[in-house]
Design a protein around this motif. Structure first.
Motif, PDB file in Angstrom:
ATOM      1  N   VAL A  37      35.149  34.182  38.931  1.00 58.80           N
ATOM      2  CA  VAL A  37      36.307  33.344  39.266  1.00 58.80           C
ATOM      3  C   VAL A  37      37.601  34.111  39.011  1.00 58.80           C
ATOM      4  CG1 VAL A  37      37.643  31.336  38.500  1.00 58.80           C
ATOM      5  CG2 VAL A  37      35.203  31.102  38.945  1.00 58.80           C
ATOM      6  N   ALA A  38      37.689  34.742  37.834  1.00 56.54           N
ATOM      7  CA  ALA A  38      38.896  35.490  37.477  1.00 56.54           C
ATOM      8  C   ALA A  38      39.093  36.698  38.387  1.00 56.54           C
ATOM      9  CB  ALA A  38      38.806  35.932  36.020  1.00 56.54           C
ATOM     10  N   ILE A  39      38.014  37.409  38.697  1.00 55.48           N
ATOM     11  CA  ILE A  39      38.111  38.608  39.537  1.00 55.48           C
ATOM     12  C   ILE A  39      38.561  38.250  40.949  1.00 55.48           C
ATOM     13  CG2 ILE A  39      36.757  40.429  40.645  1.00 55.48           C
ATOM     14  CD1 ILE A  39      35.062  40.514  38.059  1.00 55.48           C
ATOM     15  N   ALA A  40      37.963  37.203  41.528  1.00 55.83           N
ATOM     16  CA  ALA A  40      38.317  36.816  42.904  1.00 55.83           C
ATOM     17  C   ALA A  40      39.787  36.427  42.990  1.00 55.83           C
ATOM     18  CB  ALA A  40      37.422  35.667  43.359  1.00 55.83           C
ATOM     19  N   GLY A  41      40.242  35.609  42.048  1.00 55.28           N
ATOM     20  CA  GLY A  41      41.650  35.212  42.062  1.00 55.28           C
ATOM     21  C   GLY A  41      42.574  36.389  41.837  1.00 55.28           C
ATOM     22  N   ALA A  42      42.213  37.276  40.903  1.00 57.18           N
ATOM     23  CA  ALA A  42      43.055  38.434  40.608  1.00 57.18           C
ATOM     24  C   ALA A  42      43.154  39.369  41.809  1.00 57.18           C
ATOM     25  CB  ALA A  42      42.484  39.182  39.406  1.00 57.18           C
ATOM     26  N   LEU A  43      42.020  39.601  42.459  1.00 55.68           N
ATOM     27  CA  LEU A  43      42.005  40.523  43.592  1.00 55.68           C
ATOM     28  C   LEU A  43      42.810  39.980  44.768  1.00 55.68           C
ATOM     29  CD1 LEU A  43      40.890  43.240  44.443  1.00 55.68           C
ATOM     30  CD2 LEU A  43      38.797  42.099  45.219  1.00 55.68           C
ATOM     31  N   ALA A  44      42.616  38.714  45.094  1.00 53.19           N
ATOM     32  CA  ALA A  44      43.343  38.119  46.215  1.00 53.19           C
ATOM     33  C   ALA A  44      44.843  38.076  45.944  1.00 53.19           C
ATOM     34  CB  ALA A  44      42.809  36.711  46.487  1.00 53.19           C
ATOM     35  N   CYS A  45      45.230  37.643  44.745  1.00 50.17           N
ATOM     36  CA  CYS A  45      46.658  37.535  44.420  1.00 50.17           C
ATOM     37  C   CYS A  45      47.327  38.907  44.368  1.00 50.17           C
ATOM     38  CB  CYS A  45      46.840  36.809  43.086  1.00 50.17           C
ATOM     39  SG  CYS A  45      46.512  35.028  43.162  1.00 50.17           S
ATOM     40  N   THR A  46      46.634  39.902  43.855  1.00 53.50           N
ATOM     41  CA  THR A  46      47.205  41.248  43.783  1.00 53.50           C
ATOM     42  C   THR A  46      47.453  41.810  45.172  1.00 53.50           C
ATOM     43  OG1 THR A  46      46.105  41.673  41.668  1.00 53.50           O
ATOM     44  CG2 THR A  46      46.850  43.583  42.918  1.00 53.50           C
ATOM     45  N   ILE A  47      46.496  41.631  46.064  1.00 53.01           N
ATOM     46  CA  ILE A  47      46.661  42.133  47.438  1.00 53.01           C
ATOM     47  C   ILE A  47      47.826  41.439  48.129  1.00 53.01           C
ATOM     48  CG2 ILE A  47      45.579  42.247  49.717  1.00 53.01           C
ATOM     49  CD1 ILE A  47      42.879  42.567  48.277  1.00 53.01           C
ATOM     50  N   ILE A  48      47.905  40.130  47.959  1.00 54.33           N
ATOM     51  CA  ILE A  48      48.990  39.375  48.608  1.00 54.33           C
ATOM     52  C   ILE A  48      50.335  39.754  48.003  1.00 54.33           C
ATOM     53  CG2 ILE A  48      49.942  37.072  48.973  1.00 54.33           C
ATOM     54  CD1 ILE A  48      47.038  36.043  49.052  1.00 54.33           C
ATOM     55  N   ALA A  49      50.401  39.867  46.673  1.00 51.50           N
ATOM     56  CA  ALA A  49      51.663  40.191  46.013  1.00 51.50           C
ATOM     57  C   ALA A  49      52.153  41.589  46.386  1.00 51.50           C
ATOM     58  CB  ALA A  49      51.499  40.075  44.504  1.00 51.50           C
ATOM     59  N   ASP A  50      51.233  42.533  46.599  1.00 53.23           N
ATOM     60  CA  ASP A  50      51.616  43.904  46.947  1.00 53.23           C
ATOM     61  C   ASP A  50      51.910  44.083  48.427  1.00 53.23           C
ATOM     62  OD1 ASP A  50      51.295  44.614  44.323  1.00 53.23           O
ATOM     63  OD2 ASP A  50      49.282  45.466  44.578  1.00 53.23           O
ATOM     64  N   SER A  51      51.604  43.069  49.218  1.00 55.49           N
ATOM     65  CA  SER A  51      51.818  43.171  50.664  1.00 55.49           C
ATOM     66  C   SER A  51      53.285  42.894  51.013  1.00 55.49           C
ATOM     67  CB  SER A  51      50.912  42.181  51.398  1.00 55.49           C
ATOM     68  OG  SER A  51      51.225  42.138  52.778  1.00 55.49           O
ATOM     69  N   MET A 102      41.323  42.322  34.423  1.00 55.85           N
ATOM     70  CA  MET A 102      42.515  42.853  33.755  1.00 55.85           C
ATOM     71  C   MET A 102      42.949  44.180  34.382  1.00 55.85           C
ATOM     72  SD  MET A 102      43.598  40.840  31.270  1.00 55.85           S
ATOM     73  CE  MET A 102      44.443  41.900  30.102  1.00 55.85           C
ATOM     74  N   LEU A 103      41.981  45.002  34.766  1.00 56.42           N
ATOM     75  CA  LEU A 103      42.313  46.260  35.435  1.00 56.42           C
ATOM     76  C   LEU A 103      42.995  46.003  36.779  1.00 56.42           C
ATOM     77  CD1 LEU A 103      39.123  48.407  34.723  1.00 56.42           C
ATOM     78  CD2 LEU A 103      41.424  48.786  33.814  1.00 56.42           C
ATOM     79  N   ILE A 104      42.497  45.001  37.494  1.00 56.78           N
ATOM     80  CA  ILE A 104      43.079  44.684  38.806  1.00 56.78           C
ATOM     81  C   ILE A 104      44.526  44.224  38.660  1.00 56.78           C
ATOM     82  CG2 ILE A 104      42.942  43.111  40.784  1.00 56.78           C
ATOM     83  CD1 ILE A 104      39.890  43.118  40.377  1.00 56.78           C
ATOM     84  N   THR A 105      44.780  43.382  37.662  1.00 57.78           N
ATOM     85  CA  THR A 105      46.133  42.835  37.468  1.00 57.78           C
ATOM     86  C   THR A 105      46.992  43.687  36.535  1.00 57.78           C
ATOM     87  OG1 THR A 105      45.409  41.468  35.602  1.00 57.78           O
ATOM     88  CG2 THR A 105      45.272  40.494  37.802  1.00 57.78           C
ATOM     89  N   GLU A 106      46.400  44.759  35.988  1.00 52.73           N
ATOM     90  CA  GLU A 106      47.096  45.625  35.032  1.00 52.73           C
ATOM     91  C   GLU A 106      47.593  44.843  33.820  1.00 52.73           C
ATOM     92  OE1 GLU A 106      50.121  47.689  37.186  1.00 52.73           O
ATOM     93  OE2 GLU A 106      48.685  48.944  38.270  1.00 52.73           O
ATOM     94  N   GLY A 107      46.807  43.844  33.439  1.00 54.78           N
ATOM     95  CA  GLY A 107      47.125  43.071  32.262  1.00 54.78           C
ATOM     96  C   GLY A 107      48.262  42.085  32.420  1.00 54.78           C
ATOM     97  N   GLN A 108      48.715  41.881  33.644  1.00 52.89           N
ATOM     98  CA  GLN A 108      49.837  40.972  33.899  1.00 52.89           C
ATOM     99  C   GLN A 108      49.355  39.709  34.613  1.00 52.89           C
ATOM    100  OE1 GLN A 108      52.929  41.898  32.718  1.00 52.89           O
ATOM    101  NE2 GLN A 108      51.833  43.705  31.955  1.00 52.89           N
TER     102      GLN A 108
END
Length: 342
Positions: free
Chosen positions: A80-94, A148-154
């Motif tokens: 659950v945490a990984i899926a949300g982190a990965l999707a949000c990181t991609i969208i935020a960096d786009s 945590m690695l995906i979000t860099e702890g943020q």
């Protein structure tokens, strides 16, 4: 079924518990059952319970099939945490977070990566023969680190209207999360009850050795249920992060595996594997969610919330206990004279 046999029905006590919790909410808050329509959308306490319970239902749905094969999946919270982190990181960096293409791509990548994690669990259990609780505990422990690695702890916040629809939007007047959960539940029910897949899952759970000798590819079945469990957890993670428009690797999906297991057990599925009930899991998931809503409605202090929740779950599980039901049936069927004679 006779009226006196109802207490022995698999779903009797979970439904009684759900009805009792709903009635308690009505007593404390008379407008609990009121549903209003604003701009073509439904609002109300019951709608909130269904919407907030959708992620738990999805995770419990995948957990049901895993448990039916004598397994357990402790890694769903991490997925659950990984899926949300990965999707949000991609969208935020786009550069185009509001683009539907960006959101669909982020969702697809998050789901595909989660499927790989589910396949990893299946590999450890089905191929290498590692005990399910140990195999999934590995990912449960490492998964938070991956998030945590995906979000860099943020805490990654996103401002994307298309992405927000998944957890906070509306389709056909209902919250989109309810529609998504309903569709996935219906598809799982059709595939497991209208095809041979459900019988194969039960046969693997009852006796994997006999199933293999009968020609059932038990490894493939086990692999499928762990991948499906990861899929359900991934969609739940997208719902949760979309609803709060942020990804928190530390708290997203925390203890959701416990709620899922409780929902499965309350619904009457045995942890020993074999026969299972998706409908029971549906009822169990909403017992858990309604119980949480009741805590807030009644005003129980947060410090004793988990104790209250545990007491209700214990009561429902005890009432479903075969040993307790057998004793109650013996007392009803034995007259006082017969009891003295024995």
């Amino acid at each position: 079924m006779k009226l006196r046999d109802l207490p022995r029905a698999r779903l009797f006590w979970p439904i009684v518990a759900l009805v009792a919790l709903l009635l308690l909410n009505v007593i404390v808050s008379p407008g609990f059952f009121e549903i209003e329509v604003h701009d073509g959308h439904l609002f109300g306490s019951l709608i909130d319970i269904l919407r907030n319970g959708a992620p738990t239902l999805l995770v419990a749905l995948g957990m049901t099939l895993v448990i039916a094969t004598r397994g357990i999946d402790l890694s769903v919270g991490a997925v659950v945490a990984i899926a949300g982190a990965l999707a949000c990181t991609i969208i935020a960096d786009s550069p185009t977070p509001d683009s539907l293409t960006t959101v669909l791509g982020a969702v697809a990548i998050a789901v595909l990566f989660s499927l790989v994690l589910g396949a990893w669990n299946g590999l450890l259990v089905a191929v290498f023969g590692i005990q399910p609780i140990i195999a999934t505990l590995i990912l449960m422990t490492a998964g938070r680190g991956i998030a945590m690695l995906i979000t860099e702890g943020q805490i990654i916040t996103v401002s994307s209207a298309p992405y927000k629809v998944i957890g906070a939007g509306y389709w056909f007047g209902l919250p989109a999360s309810i529609v998504i959960a309903g569709v996935m539940f219906a598809v799982a029910a059709l595939l497991t009850r209208k095809t041979a897949l459900g019988l194969l899952i039960e046969s693997v759970g009852i006796n994997p050795v006999a199933s293999r000798l009968a020609g059932v590819r038990s490894r493939g079945i086990i692999w499928v249920v762990y991948v499906f469990s990861a899929l359900c957890a991934a969609v739940a993670g997208l719902m949760i992060s979309s609803n709060v428009t942020a990804a928190d690797a530390n708290s997203a999906g925390l203890y959701i595996e416990m709620d899922a297991i409780l929902a499965v057990v309350i619904g009457g599925t045995s942890l020993a594997g074999g026969r299972y009930s998706l409908t029971g899991t549906l009822v169990g998931a909403f017992v858990i969610r309604t119980l949480t809503a009741t805590v807030y409605t009644v005003g129980i202090p947060p410090s004793v919330t988990l104790v209250f929740k545990a007491l209700v779950v214990i009561a429902v599980c005890l009432l479903q206990s075969p040993v307790l039901q057998e004793k109650l049936r013996y007392r009803r069927s034995t007259t006082p004279k017969e009891a003295l004679a024995s």
